[in-house]
Scaffold this motif. Sequence first.
Motif, PDB file in Angstrom:
ATOM      1  N   ASP A  94     -12.653  68.203  22.163  1.00  0.00           N
ATOM      2  CA  ASP A  94     -11.890  69.339  22.681  1.00  0.00           C
ATOM      3  C   ASP A  94     -12.493  69.801  24.003  1.00  0.00           C
ATOM      4  O   ASP A  94     -13.719  69.904  24.148  1.00  0.00           O
ATOM      5  CB  ASP A  94     -11.929  70.518  21.706  1.00  0.00           C
ATOM      6  N   GLU A  95     -11.627  70.102  24.966  1.00  0.00           N
ATOM      7  CA  GLU A  95     -12.069  70.745  26.205  1.00  0.00           C
ATOM      8  C   GLU A  95     -11.820  72.237  26.039  1.00  0.00           C
ATOM      9  O   GLU A  95     -10.678  72.679  25.949  1.00  0.00           O
ATOM     10  CB  GLU A  95     -11.312  70.198  27.414  1.00  0.00           C
ATOM     11  N   VAL A 153     -19.536  65.400  29.103  1.00  0.00           N
ATOM     12  CA  VAL A 153     -19.372  65.857  27.726  1.00  0.00           C
ATOM     13  C   VAL A 153     -20.663  66.541  27.323  1.00  0.00           C
ATOM     14  O   VAL A 153     -21.749  66.043  27.586  1.00  0.00           O
ATOM     15  CB  VAL A 153     -19.070  64.689  26.763  1.00  0.00           C
ATOM     16  N   GLY A 154     -20.534  67.700  26.699  1.00  0.00           N
ATOM     17  CA  GLY A 154     -21.728  68.377  26.225  1.00  0.00           C
ATOM     18  C   GLY A 154     -22.450  69.167  27.293  1.00  0.00           C
ATOM     19  O   GLY A 154     -23.662  69.353  27.208  1.00  0.00           O
ATOM     20  N   ASP A 155     -21.739  69.652  28.289  1.00  0.00           N
ATOM     21  CA  ASP A 155     -22.349  70.532  29.275  1.00  0.00           C
ATOM     22  C   ASP A 155     -21.278  71.482  29.792  1.00  0.00           C
ATOM     23  O   ASP A 155     -20.084  71.255  29.615  1.00  0.00           O
ATOM     24  CB  ASP A 155     -22.952  69.736  30.431  1.00  0.00           C
ATOM     25  N   LEU A 156     -21.731  72.555  30.429  1.00  0.00           N
ATOM     26  CA  LEU A 156     -20.812  73.553  30.960  1.00  0.00           C
ATOM     27  C   LEU A 156     -20.525  73.259  32.421  1.00  0.00           C
ATOM     28  O   LEU A 156     -21.439  73.040  33.206  1.00  0.00           O
ATOM     29  CB  LEU A 156     -21.410  74.952  30.787  1.00  0.00           C
ATOM     30  N   VAL A 157     -19.235  73.226  32.779  1.00  0.00           N
ATOM     31  CA  VAL A 157     -18.805  72.950  34.146  1.00  0.00           C
ATOM     32  C   VAL A 157     -18.022  74.154  34.656  1.00  0.00           C
ATOM     33  O   VAL A 157     -17.062  74.592  34.009  1.00  0.00           O
ATOM     34  CB  VAL A 157     -17.920  71.687  34.223  1.00  0.00           C
ATOM     35  N   ALA A 165     -14.369  84.947  26.955  1.00  0.00           N
ATOM     36  CA  ALA A 165     -13.201  84.713  26.106  1.00  0.00           C
ATOM     37  C   ALA A 165     -12.831  83.239  26.168  1.00  0.00           C
ATOM     38  O   ALA A 165     -12.838  82.632  27.249  1.00  0.00           O
ATOM     39  CB  ALA A 165     -12.021  85.569  26.551  1.00  0.00           C
ATOM     40  N   LEU A 166     -12.521  82.666  25.017  1.00  0.00           N
ATOM     41  CA  LEU A 166     -11.979  81.313  24.957  1.00  0.00           C
ATOM     42  C   LEU A 166     -10.477  81.432  25.182  1.00  0.00           C
ATOM     43  O   LEU A 166      -9.760  82.009  24.355  1.00  0.00           O
ATOM     44  CB  LEU A 166     -12.267  80.684  23.592  1.00  0.00           C
ATOM     45  N   VAL A 167      -9.981  80.914  26.308  1.00  0.00           N
ATOM     46  CA  VAL A 167      -8.584  81.133  26.681  1.00  0.00           C
ATOM     47  C   VAL A 167      -7.690  79.927  26.426  1.00  0.00           C
ATOM     48  O   VAL A 167      -6.463  80.068  26.369  1.00  0.00           O
ATOM     49  CB  VAL A 167      -8.478  81.562  28.165  1.00  0.00           C
ATOM     50  N   ALA A 168      -8.278  78.737  26.293  1.00  0.00           N
ATOM     51  CA  ALA A 168      -7.446  77.549  26.047  1.00  0.00           C
ATOM     52  C   ALA A 168      -8.290  76.439  25.450  1.00  0.00           C
ATOM     53  O   ALA A 168      -9.503  76.359  25.678  1.00  0.00           O
ATOM     54  CB  ALA A 168      -6.792  77.061  27.333  1.00  0.00           C
ATOM     55  N   ILE A 169      -7.623  75.594  24.679  1.00  0.00           N
ATOM     56  CA  ILE A 169      -8.239  74.362  24.168  1.00  0.00           C
ATOM     57  C   ILE A 169      -7.335  73.210  24.609  1.00  0.00           C
ATOM     58  O   ILE A 169      -6.127  73.212  24.323  1.00  0.00           O
ATOM     59  CB  ILE A 169      -8.359  74.376  22.634  1.00  0.00           C
ATOM     60  N   LEU A 170      -7.908  72.254  25.323  1.00  0.00           N
ATOM     61  CA  LEU A 170      -7.170  71.057  25.708  1.00  0.00           C
ATOM     62  C   LEU A 170      -7.556  69.950  24.724  1.00  0.00           C
ATOM     63  O   LEU A 170      -8.711  69.544  24.655  1.00  0.00           O
ATOM     64  CB  LEU A 170      -7.524  70.644  27.138  1.00  0.00           C
ATOM     65  N   ARG A 171      -6.558  69.467  23.998  1.00  0.00           N
ATOM     66  CA  ARG A 171      -6.806  68.445  22.963  1.00  0.00           C
ATOM     67  C   ARG A 171      -5.815  67.312  23.186  1.00  0.00           C
ATOM     68  O   ARG A 171      -4.627  67.453  22.932  1.00  0.00           O
ATOM     69  CB  ARG A 171      -6.641  69.048  21.573  1.00  0.00           C
ATOM     70  N   GLY A 172      -6.353  66.212  23.739  1.00  0.00           N
ATOM     71  CA  GLY A 172      -5.459  65.124  24.100  1.00  0.00           C
ATOM     72  C   GLY A 172      -4.505  65.587  25.178  1.00  0.00           C
ATOM     73  O   GLY A 172      -4.909  66.100  26.217  1.00  0.00           O
ATOM     74  N   GLU A 199     -15.677  75.221  31.696  1.00  0.00           N
ATOM     75  CA  GLU A 199     -15.196  74.256  30.702  1.00  0.00           C
ATOM     76  C   GLU A 199     -16.374  73.598  30.008  1.00  0.00           C
ATOM     77  O   GLU A 199     -17.397  73.300  30.628  1.00  0.00           O
ATOM     78  CB  GLU A 199     -14.334  73.199  31.393  1.00  0.00           C
ATOM     79  N   ILE A 200     -16.234  73.411  28.700  1.00  0.00           N
ATOM     80  CA  ILE A 200     -17.197  72.633  27.921  1.00  0.00           C
ATOM     81  C   ILE A 200     -16.411  71.640  27.078  1.00  0.00           C
ATOM     82  O   ILE A 200     -15.483  72.031  26.356  1.00  0.00           O
ATOM     83  CB  ILE A 200     -18.049  73.519  26.998  1.00  0.00           C
TER      84      ILE A 200
END
Length: 226
Positions: free
Chosen positions: A200-201, A135-139, A177-184, A153-154
């Motif tokens: 949020d991922e 959490v809190g880093d770029l992968v 570009a932000l292409v997706a948000i994974l929330r739950g 992913e962040i």
Amino acid sequence: MTMRIAIAGAGNVGRSIAQELIGNGHRVMLIERQPRQLRPERVPEADWVLADACELSSLEEADVASCDVVVAATGDDKANLVVSLLAKTEFAVPRVVARVNRAENEWLFNEQWGVDVAVSKPRLMAALVEEAVTVGDLVRLMTFRQGEANLVEITLPRNAPYEGQPVRSVPLPRDSALVAILRGKRVMVPTGDDPLEAGDELIFVCTTEVEEQIRAVVLGAASSAE
């Protein structure tokens, strides 16, 4: 859009890819040089070809030039490189995806060998481990070689600069570009009005050069400098 896809290598990996693609409505041809691996009953919806995909004549007979995508999915990195090079240079296949079996060979799977996307199981597994616990880093999840772009992913931590702010307020750099948000359990295609929440991922497509800028914007300059 229905695509015609050729897969070199009909082992467990090749067959699994074929079944997934057929399930998504695509036409798939499996090319296998080992008679013992030729098991049409495993994927009856696919076209099966007994041939060596590393031979130009075999690819000509299989009409690879009419394919939208070629997947080099054998367990031999040398074979996958040869298949990729022939598909791109001799048949001008628009999209070539290659399996990387040994991590030390990953550097070879680039546009010079005709590879558009290289999928390295060791790298992907490592990335998924990091993504699950970080959490809190770029992968970095995946690299698209020809376009020199990455899927990263962040996971947004609490008190991040834009927590609670709409997507449009995040000043992303060029070539990102932000292409997706994974929330739950939800997968969201972000709009400008969607607020960002802690946990949020965030999935981005970007060039390597701007990864640090994305990290600095999303997590804050201080976090990026640590």
